[in-house]
Design an enzyme around this catalytic site. Structure first.
Site, PDB file in Angstrom:
ATOM      1  N   LYS A 114       0.838  -1.206   0.000  1.00  0.00           N
ATOM      2  CA  LYS A 114       0.000   0.000   0.000  1.00  0.00           C
ATOM      3  C   LYS A 114       0.878   1.263   0.000  1.00  0.00           C
ATOM      4  CE  LYS A 114      -3.452  -2.683  -0.007  1.00  0.00           C
ATOM      5  NZ  LYS A 114      -4.635  -2.983   0.750  1.00  0.00           N
TER       6      LYS A 114
HETATM    7  C1  LIG Z   1      -5.659  -4.102   1.091  1.00  0.00           C
HETATM    8  C2  LIG Z   1      -7.111  -3.921   1.151  1.00  0.00           C
HETATM    9  C3  LIG Z   1      -7.895  -4.356   2.249  1.00  0.00           C
HETATM   10  C4  LIG Z   1      -7.375  -5.233   3.344  1.00  0.00           C
HETATM   11  O1  LIG Z   1      -6.234  -4.876   3.959  1.00  0.00           O
HETATM   12  P1  LIG Z   1      -5.285  -5.966   4.676  1.00  0.00           P
HETATM   13  O2  LIG Z   1      -4.343  -5.101   5.444  1.00  0.00           O
HETATM   14  O3  LIG Z   1      -4.623  -6.761   3.608  1.00  0.00           O
HETATM   15  O4  LIG Z   1      -6.128  -6.800   5.574  1.00  0.00           O
HETATM   16  C5  LIG Z   1      -9.240  -4.018   2.263  1.00  0.00           C
HETATM   17  N1  LIG Z   1      -9.811  -3.349   1.252  1.00  0.00           N
HETATM   18  C6  LIG Z   1      -9.119  -2.946   0.177  1.00  0.00           C
HETATM   19  C7  LIG Z   1      -9.826  -2.187  -0.893  1.00  0.00           C
HETATM   20  C8  LIG Z   1      -7.752  -3.234   0.079  1.00  0.00           C
HETATM   21  O5  LIG Z   1      -7.077  -2.848  -1.009  1.00  0.00           O
END
Ligand SMILES: *Cc1c(COP(=O)(O)O)cnc(C)c1O
Length: 419
Positions: A217
């Site tokens: 991210k």
């Molecule tokens: C990455 C993501 C999540 C979940 O995050 P994690 O930290 O992997 O549990 C939820 N929603 C969206 C749109 C994402 O891109």
């Protein structure tokens, strides 16, 4: 051995190591501090990061948790969504969005996306509320498809761009829905609210919001991490309780909660990286502009659409094209990394067969899923690399455009309309 991406010929989809090389001293300092103090769970490193991230988002509260999925699930629960309630969201997102809804005890139902922004369509949301719901005896909004009360709404700020929040919040208000933002891809994204007459940050417009710090991210931990933001102190207290076994005081459990806390080491690493996030987001926007310019004259490719009310942080740079699989294949042969976010809409996933959705239920999401491709995008991406990516794209599309033109000529000949 780490190879800076500018001296190798291949262009990765993403370069996760680059920021760690840049910040190595600072990051290893965090490990040392945690080892020497043995403060691994909670404590000052977590609290300091929470303060800093709240401030980055212009939110009054931030509660750090174990992942983005935890953040969304705990936010939904803390906002008072009840087991059996319906929570609306989009089928074009990562499955964590609906996992969080289901695992909070609620039932996900879908609204199609807008074909330009790939985020929740306001038109389809309004149509759902007007045509696919009814009022129960006590005036509650009931979904006709499930017969259950509709109480929540999770807009997803996909690819780093916020959903069209003003009309979404207006409809939510009119129909009594609680809005929880899935901001897992949108750290620092902004939305110009005409209603408030100012730019608003992701994570401050709903009752609560969820962020993910998964390594890929815009702000990534060196492992799993997430956070809830909110301007409501009561919701913040409930999330704090839920992440820590439902206790307000040690061994006094008011409710049954979860083991959902953030490691101090991850908080420390995130805090060090947070200082660079604004710069990294600016670099992503610059790379996106560069792609837009390079692609401007290629009619076979639709670049991302950024409305005037949006400042995207380009978690992903997603284009759209007819022969997506062919293009990905071509780029792969040229050693250029790409991705699909996401290839199968959630309503057609095996995991959700029990929801009984069918093909053609959400045509805009279904078409996007077969036409989108995410190009290399990260702050350290070089303009020369982008030039090469787009040269390869153009080499591919000029050939396929040629084939299509020949096809047309051929069918005209068949129909006796030879030029
Ligand atoms: C990455 C993501 C999540 C979940 O995050 P994690 O930290 O992997 O549990 C939820 N929603 C969206 C749109 C994402 O891109």
């Amino acid at each position: 051995m780490y190879m800076p991406n500018n001296i190798s010929d291949s262009i990765p989809f993403l370069d996760l190591a680059a920021p760690h090389i840049e910040l190595e001293k600072e990051l290893t300092g965090v490990f040392r501090k945690a080892l020497l103090t043995a403060g691994f769970i909670g404590g000052p490193m977590v609290e300091e990061f929470e303060k800093a991230f709240a401030s980055f988002c212009d939110a009054s509260e931030c509660i750090a948790v174990g992942s983005g999925t935890d953040a969304l699930r705990l936010a939904i629960m803390a906002c008072g969504i009840q087991p059996g309630d319906v929570v609306l969201t989009v089928p074009h997102t990562f499955i964590a969005t609906t996992e969080a809804i289901s695992q909070a005890g609620a039932l996900p139902e879908f609204v199609d996306i807008d074909e330009h922004t790939y985020n929740m369509s306001v038109v389809m949301l309004q149509r759902f509320l007007e045509e696919q719901c009814t009022r129960g005896p006590s005036g509650r909004l009931i979904s006709l498809r499930s017969g259950r009360p509709v109480t929540g709404l999770v807009p997803v700020h996909l690819y780093g761009q916020m959903a069209d929040m003003d009309p979404i919040l207006r409809l939510a208000d009119e129909y009594g829905l609680t809005v929880i933002e899935d901001a897992c891809q949108a750290h620092g994204a902004e939305y110009f609210s005409g209603r408030l007459n100012r730019w608003m940050k992701a994570g401050t417009m709903g009752r609560a919001a969820a962020f993910s710090f998964y390594p890929g991210k815009n702000l990534g931990a060196c492992g799993e991490a997430g956070a809830v933001t909110t301007n409501d102190a009561c919701i913040a207290d409930r999330v704090k309780m839920l992440r820590d076994h439902g206790q307000a005081k040690k061994y006094h459990h008011d409710v049954e909660g979860y083991n959902g806390r953030l490691d101090a080491i991850q908080a420390g690493l995130l805090h060090a990286k947070l200082a660079h996030l604004a710069k990294w987001n600016t670099q992503r926007r610059e790379r996106a502009l560069e792609y837009n310019c390079l692609l401007a004259r290629n009619e076979s490719v639709i670049p991302p659409y950024e409305p005037a009310w949006s400042r995207s942080v380009f978690h992903l740079y997603v284009i759209r094209t007819d022969d997506r699989d062919g293009m990905m294949d071509h780029l792969k042969k040229a050693n250029i990394g790409t991705g699909i976010h996401y290839p199968i809409p959630l309503h057609l996933q095996k995991a959700y067969a029990s929801l009984h959705y069918r093909l053609r239920d959400f045509p805009v999401a279904e078409r996007a899923a077969v036409e989108i491709v995410s190009l290399p995008m990260f702050p350290q991406l070089l303009p020369e690399q982008q030039t090469r990516v787009v040269e390869e794209i153009c080499a591919f599309t000029s050939v396929t455009a040629g084939i299509q033109a020949e096809d047309k000529e051929y069918s005209m000949v068949q129909a006796g309309q030879a030029p």
